[in-house]
Design an enzyme around this catalytic site. Structure first.
Site, PDB file in Angstrom:
ATOM      1  N   GLU A   1      48.533  35.131  43.724  1.00 41.88           N
ATOM      2  CA  GLU A   1      47.684  36.234  43.382  1.00 41.88           C
ATOM      3  C   GLU A   1      47.721  36.943  44.712  1.00 41.88           C
ATOM      4  O   GLU A   1      47.791  36.498  45.922  1.00 41.88           O
ATOM      5  CB  GLU A   1      46.078  35.306  43.691  1.00 41.88           C
ATOM      6  CG  GLU A   1      45.789  34.411  42.453  1.00 41.88           C
ATOM      7  CD  GLU A   1      44.522  33.992  42.783  1.00 41.88           C
ATOM      8  OE1 GLU A   1      43.434  34.328  43.170  1.00 41.88           O
ATOM      9  OE2 GLU A   1      44.376  32.686  42.317  1.00 41.88           O
ATOM     10  N   SER A   2      47.596  38.382  44.578  1.00 39.42           N
ATOM     11  CA  SER A   2      47.392  39.362  45.547  1.00 39.42           C
ATOM     12  C   SER A   2      48.634  39.405  46.416  1.00 39.42           C
ATOM     13  O   SER A   2      49.541  38.498  46.488  1.00 39.42           O
ATOM     14  CB  SER A   2      45.974  38.771  46.489  1.00 39.42           C
ATOM     15  OG  SER A   2      44.985  38.994  45.778  1.00 39.42           O
TER      16      SER A   2
ATOM     17  N   GLU B   1      44.431  43.124  36.842  1.00 38.35           N
ATOM     18  CA  GLU B   1      42.599  43.147  37.166  1.00 38.35           C
ATOM     19  C   GLU B   1      42.128  44.667  37.219  1.00 38.35           C
ATOM     20  O   GLU B   1      42.926  45.418  37.786  1.00 38.35           O
ATOM     21  CB  GLU B   1      42.721  42.526  38.493  1.00 38.35           C
ATOM     22  CG  GLU B   1      41.408  42.285  38.910  1.00 38.35           C
ATOM     23  CD  GLU B   1      41.259  41.294  40.393  1.00 38.35           C
ATOM     24  OE1 GLU B   1      41.176  39.981  39.897  1.00 38.35           O
ATOM     25  OE2 GLU B   1      41.294  41.691  41.353  1.00 38.35           O
TER      26      GLU B   1
ATOM     27  N   LYS C   1      39.485  46.487  39.037  1.00 46.20           N
ATOM     28  CA  LYS C   1      38.778  46.392  40.256  1.00 46.20           C
ATOM     29  C   LYS C   1      38.318  47.511  40.961  1.00 46.20           C
ATOM     30  O   LYS C   1      39.312  48.221  41.146  1.00 46.20           O
ATOM     31  CB  LYS C   1      39.554  45.467  41.336  1.00 46.20           C
ATOM     32  CG  LYS C   1      38.656  45.219  42.736  1.00 46.20           C
ATOM     33  CD  LYS C   1      39.275  44.142  43.470  1.00 46.20           C
ATOM     34  CE  LYS C   1      40.769  44.234  43.989  1.00 46.20           C
ATOM     35  NZ  LYS C   1      41.115  43.184  44.810  1.00 46.20           N
TER      36      LYS C   1
ATOM     37  N   ASN D   1      46.127  31.967  46.588  1.00 48.89           N
ATOM     38  CA  ASN D   1      45.665  33.616  47.272  1.00 48.89           C
ATOM     39  C   ASN D   1      46.492  33.773  48.481  1.00 48.89           C
ATOM     40  O   ASN D   1      46.349  32.988  49.434  1.00 48.89           O
ATOM     41  CB  ASN D   1      44.250  33.467  47.608  1.00 48.89           C
ATOM     42  CG  ASN D   1      43.857  35.056  47.518  1.00 48.89           C
ATOM     43  OD1 ASN D   1      44.444  35.943  48.061  1.00 48.89           O
ATOM     44  ND2 ASN D   1      42.688  35.429  47.300  1.00 48.89           N
TER      45      ASN D   1
ATOM     46  N   GLU E   1      41.620  28.342  42.870  1.00 50.92           N
ATOM     47  CA  GLU E   1      42.245  29.156  43.709  1.00 50.92           C
ATOM     48  C   GLU E   1      42.163  28.554  45.239  1.00 50.92           C
ATOM     49  O   GLU E   1      41.200  28.246  45.775  1.00 50.92           O
ATOM     50  CB  GLU E   1      41.465  30.575  43.776  1.00 50.92           C
ATOM     51  CG  GLU E   1      42.064  31.567  45.123  1.00 50.92           C
ATOM     52  CD  GLU E   1      41.257  32.808  45.248  1.00 50.92           C
ATOM     53  OE1 GLU E   1      41.354  33.664  44.080  1.00 50.92           O
ATOM     54  OE2 GLU E   1      40.765  33.145  46.040  1.00 50.92           O
TER      55      GLU E   1
ATOM     56  N   LYS F   1      36.170  37.198  37.035  1.00 49.77           N
ATOM     57  CA  LYS F   1      36.336  36.991  38.380  1.00 49.77           C
ATOM     58  C   LYS F   1      35.236  37.345  39.265  1.00 49.77           C
ATOM     59  O   LYS F   1      34.702  38.374  39.205  1.00 49.77           O
ATOM     60  CB  LYS F   1      37.458  38.324  38.851  1.00 49.77           C
ATOM     61  CG  LYS F   1      38.123  38.079  40.336  1.00 49.77           C
ATOM     62  CD  LYS F   1      39.078  37.075  40.314  1.00 49.77           C
ATOM     63  CE  LYS F   1      39.749  37.076  41.601  1.00 49.77           C
ATOM     64  NZ  LYS F   1      40.441  38.474  42.097  1.00 49.77           N
TER      65      LYS F   1
END
Length: 261
Positions: free
Chosen positions: A219-220, A55, A57, A188, A167, A118
């Protein structure tokens, strides 16, 4: 009002302004609208795939500025060279520092790689907009949408040749949100109500609750290669990572080093 609520309220204003500025008919005439999309799901399940969704960001509501000194072309091309299976590019400006110009440059720089737009998708206009921008995948956040909205937006995305990354954060969101128009389910690990850090426990808890026909993405909060090795054991094929790479001086090299481990 949670941070997510604030973002969605702002997004409704932004979408209304965008509709007044550019018509759907105009979006459908833009260069990328007729382009065939790349498949995120296929990219993730290939035997040689790294599974990394890397990603770009600049900032986040919880962290502030992460990296505002590097260009999206340099970062995303570095990711692809390192072996990213997909790119994720933020287009939300107020809260994440992303722009439509970022996405356009990432698309032109990496024509053969799937790219996820996103953003906080709440309206069919944004789905058509994403297609015109050259997106291959759109994000639908269960915490921000009703089951009917997910079906409506997912159906439109599929009709335009795009895939949807749904998500979720917990089983209640998963149970009410799955539908035939979803191909990839992302868990997430971060609390979207306050964007606080968590571990990957959410991904572990939901792993066997996600039906086998969906490609699973975590994710994350993925801080090291050992976590990916562990999550693969739970059936995850995709791993969305942004901050761990973006907070370095060379995100592409950071991904290269990550994969070597």
């Amino acid at each position: 009002m949670s941070i997510l609520d604030q973002i969605i309220a702002t997004k409704r204003e932004e979408v209304a302004a965008a509709k007044a500025r550019v018509s759907i008919a105009a979006l459908e005439k833009q260069g990328y609208f007729a382009r065939a999309c790349h498949s995120l799901a296929m990219s993730l399940v290939q035997p040689a795939s790294t599974g990394i969704i890397a990603e770009f960001k600049r900032k986040s509501p919880s962290k502030g500025i992460i990296n505002d000194s590097m260009g999206v072309d340099e970062v995303t091309s570095g990711y692809v060279k390192a072996g990213a299976a997909c790119l994720s590019v933020l287009t939300d400006t107020q809260y994440f520092g992303g722009t439509y110009a970022d996405f356009d440059l990432a698309r032109r720089t990496n024509p053969n790689t799937p790219i996820l737009r996103k953003d906080f998708m709440i309206d069919e206009y944004q789905i058509i907009e994403a297609k015109s921008m050259g997106a291959d995948v759109v994000l639908l956040i269960a915490a921000a949408l009703s089951p009917l909205e997910i079906k409506t937006l997912g159906s439109l995305a599929r009709s335009l040749g795009m895939e949807t990354l749904l998500e979720v954060h917990d089983q209640a969101e998963l149970d009410r949100s799955l539908c035939d128009f979803i191909s990839v389910v992302g868990v997430n690990n971060r609390n979207l109500k306050n964007f606080s850090e968590q571990n990957v426990e959410a991904s572990k808890v939901l792993a066997d609750k996600i039906p086998a026909q969906f490609v699973k993405v975590s994710e994350s909060c993925i801080s090291g290669p050992e976590i990916i090795a562990e999550l693969k054991g739970y059936g995850y094929r995709g791993f969305l990572i942004g901050e761990s790479f973006m907070k370095t001086s060379n995100p592409g090299q950071a991904l290269t080093d990550f994969l070597k481990q």
